[in-house]
Write an enzyme that holds these catalytic residues in place. Structure first.
Site, short mmCIF file in Angstrom:
data_model
loop_
_atom_site.label_atom_id
_atom_site.label_comp_id
_atom_site.label_asym_id
_atom_site.label_seq_id
_atom_site.Cartn_x
_atom_site.Cartn_y
_atom_site.Cartn_z
N ARG A 107 -6.55 0.29 9.00
CA ARG A 107 -5.74 1.38 9.55
C ARG A 107 -5.00 0.90 10.80
O ARG A 107 -5.56 0.12 11.58
CB ARG A 107 -6.69 2.52 9.91
N THR A 383 2.59 7.64 0.36
CA THR A 383 1.60 6.57 0.45
C THR A 383 1.55 5.92 -0.92
O THR A 383 2.23 6.37 -1.83
CB THR A 383 0.26 7.22 0.83
N THR A 401 -0.26 2.69 3.37
CA THR A 401 0.85 3.60 3.67
C THR A 401 1.59 3.19 4.93
O THR A 401 1.06 2.45 5.76
CB THR A 401 0.29 5.03 3.86
O1 DON Z 1 -3.43 8.49 6.34
C1 DON Z 1 -3.04 9.56 5.91
O2 DON Z 1 -3.77 10.44 5.54
C2 DON Z 1 -1.55 9.80 5.81
N1 DON Z 1 -0.85 9.02 6.78
C3 DON Z 1 -1.13 9.49 4.43
C4 DON Z 1 0.32 9.77 4.22
C5 DON Z 1 0.64 10.00 2.82
O3 DON Z 1 -0.17 10.05 1.95
C6 DON Z 1 2.07 10.22 2.54
N2 DON Z 1 2.24 10.53 1.16
N3 DON Z 1 2.32 11.54 0.68
#
Ligand code: DON
Length: 571
Positions: A107, A383, A401
């Site tokens: 992350r 993502t 993502t």
């Molecule tokens: O880490 C997360 O939960 C978000 N940044 C994920 C973003 C995401 O899934 C975008 N797609 N829809």
């Protein structure tokens, strides 16, 4: 296998055609999911070139981790909306040897100069431009550290990093023709890209419109950056000219990232979260993703009920389990290096029993009655997840993502690296929703070197200690409930995987107090939920769950048709 495949296909077709015709169901917005069967190995990804590259690695004797690394680098080139080296994610691995489960946390982190007020305006209110649109939004990328760590520790040893990156380099250097998928997502991101000349010159025409389908997309700077990584490893990204260019570009865009932030970034292994559901073992991602905790909390609550597919009483219980688990997420979860969340308690069967006792079996409990926060709006779909199983019995679930579509939109000049806007996943101010409408409090407040709380849920279900289901999804806040429903569809409702992936999904996240249903959920079910007090809203298909099921006869892959261009490839 062949017979099985046809039957599964027929089942998928049946749920596509029959209910729509017979029960006045709303039309689904995506075609049926076609199962793909194979004996040895399988890669299911949201982009076809990358899936083929991963499957080739498997065919040439690589293990699931080798393939996952090749797919991860390839998608940074072929799927710029979400595939990345400028973002971060999570990888869950099951290794047959020693029966081990591993979670790699790559992350993004907040730069060291971040404070809890970084995303506030002069009045002390959360300013979404700061956490989504400007350099301040950009977290220190983790993908290169994560993928290289995975390969060093868990790769088969048959492939060098350079060999696994080579296909990505070739696609970046020689270019590829952009397809449907780029048009689908690029159009809504034009404004975000247009703000940055380094991005506009690649993805937009001189008149400001999106490059057309069929255009050859050559990414020379990205090819050079990838070549550096292929030759010198992660160091070539986190130190030296690439790191300097990234930090300079971020600061020029108003951000705080320094070369030192990149140099000190570390991907870390964390103990996987383990739970059980109806005799199966669930292995998922721990914080700083909320995915595993919330998934297991919901499964534990639901284990005490007999669930029937499409039955309003069952669906009501599923929604209420979501509501309670997401309320806990908002209040308690954050970066485990900074906050101590009661994870064991949240995931315990006893806690689930207390929630079941509280849960109203007939009526929706207003979210206000559970705990207080503020309502919110939602952003798009960006993502990406892929699932891999090899012939040795290893499995990888990887979700990564750059947060919103094309991240912050900025390619760091001279590097080809499209940067994330992941720091919007912090609670910019207590109770103020992020782009996915998620609220959070102190546990997820911004701070130096912190990782913002995620919802990514790469998950492996084990049966008798061996991989049974490998799944995950994009979709921001909706990721966890998408994974939940794929699991319930297979485990409780006995659906073939293609049907389980295709079936319309619904979502509740405590705040806002809404049950979102995909078009395709029957009008009768919607009415039955409304009669139980649920505030139902129809929404477009935002999640997409590339999944694999391992059967005694072989592998079945299901590429989710909610994403155009998704592909399952086996051999
Ligand atoms: O880490 C997360 O939960 C978000 N940044 C994920 C973003 C995401 O899934 C975008 N797609 N829809």
């Amino acid at each position: 296998m062949r017979r099985m495949s046809r039957r599964a296909l027929a089942a998928a077709l049946l749920i596509w055609i029959a209910p729509a015709a017979a029960h006045g169901q709303r039309a689904m917005q995506f075609p049926p999911v076609q199962p793909v069967t194979a004996r040895n190995g399988m890669v299911v990804a949201q982009e076809s070139r990358a899936a083929l590259i991963g499957a080739e690695v498997l065919k040439r004797g690589g293990n699931a981790v080798d393939a996952a690394v090749a797919v991860g680098f390839a998608m940074a080139v072929t799927y710029p909306r979400a595939g990345n080296i400028g973002g971060g994610g999570f990888m869950v691995i099951h290794l047959a040897k020693g029966n081990r489960d591993i979670a790699i946390d790559y992350r993004e982190t907040a730069p060291a100069a971040t404070t809890k007020d970084t995303f506030l305006n002069a009045q002390g209110e959360a300013d979404p431009a700061k956490s989504r649109e400007l350099g301040l939004a950009i977290g220190v990328p983790g993908t290169v550290a994560g993928l290289t760590l995975a390969l060093e520790k868990y790769g088969s040893g048959r492939f060098k990093l350079a060999q696994l990156i080579a296909p990505a380099i070739a696609l970046a250097r020689n270019g590829y023709k952009v397809g449907d998928e780029f048009e689908d997502t690029g159009r809504s991101s034009i404004a975000r890209m247009a703000r940055w000349p380094s991005t506009a010159k690649l993805f937009l025409k001189p008149d400001g419109s999106l490059i057309a389908r069929g255009t050859l997309l050559v990414q020379s700077d990205l090819a050079s950056t990838l070549e550096g990584i292929a030759k010198h490893g992660a160091r070539a990204f986190y130190e030296g000219p690439v790191a300097d260019k990234i930090s300079a570009a971020v600061r020029e865009a108003g951000g705080l990232m320094t070369s030192g932030d990149l140099k000190t970034y570390k991907a870390v292994e964390r103990p996987v979260l383990r739970g059980s559901y109806r005799g199966l073992r669930i292995v998922s991602m721990p914080p700083p993703s909320s995915g595993g905790v919330v998934l297991l909390e919901m499964l534990n609550v639901l284990e005490g009920f007999r669930l029937k597919a499409g039955d309003p009483d069952s669906v009501h219980l599923v929604i209420e389990a979501m509501r309670y688990a997401y309320a806990d997420r908002a209040h308690l979860l954050g970066d485990p290096d900074f906050v101590k969340a009661p994870i064991a308690g949240l995931m315990s069967k006893r806690y689930a029993a207390t929630l079941r006792a509280r849960l109203d079996r007939q009526r929706a409990t207003p979210s206000d009655k559970i705990k207080t926060a503020n309502p919110a709006g939602f952003e798009g779909n960006n993502t990406t997840h892929y699932s891999v199983v090899d012939r040795f019995g290893n499995a990888v679930a990887n979700t990564y993502t750059i947060n919103l579509s094309y991240g912050v939109g900025m390619i760091a000049e001279g590097t080809g690296v499209l940067m994330n806007n992941e720091l919007d996943d912090f609670a910019a101010a207590p109770g103020v929703p992020n782009a996915f409408g998620l609220v959070g409090f102190e546990a997820n407040e911004p701070g130096p070197n912190k990782r913002p709380l995620s919802s990514m849920t790469p998950t492996i279900v084990l049966r008798d200690g061996k991989p049974f289901i490998v799944t995950g999804s994009p979709g921001g806040s909706r990721i966890i409930t998408a994974v939940l429903q794929v699991l319930l569809n297979v485990i409780d409702h006995r659906m073939p995987i293609a049907e389980a992936v295709h079936a319309p999904r619904l979502h509740h996240q405590w705040r806002p107090d809404e049950t979102m249903v995909e078009a395709g959920v029957s009008a009768e079910l919607v009415r039955a939920l409304q009669a139980r007090g649920h505030n139902v809203k129809v929404w477009p298909p935002f999640t997409s769950a590339p999944s694999i099921v391992v059967t005694p006869h072989g592998l079945i892959g299901a590429a989710d048709t909610r994403t155009r261009g998704a592909l399952a490839v086996g051999y």
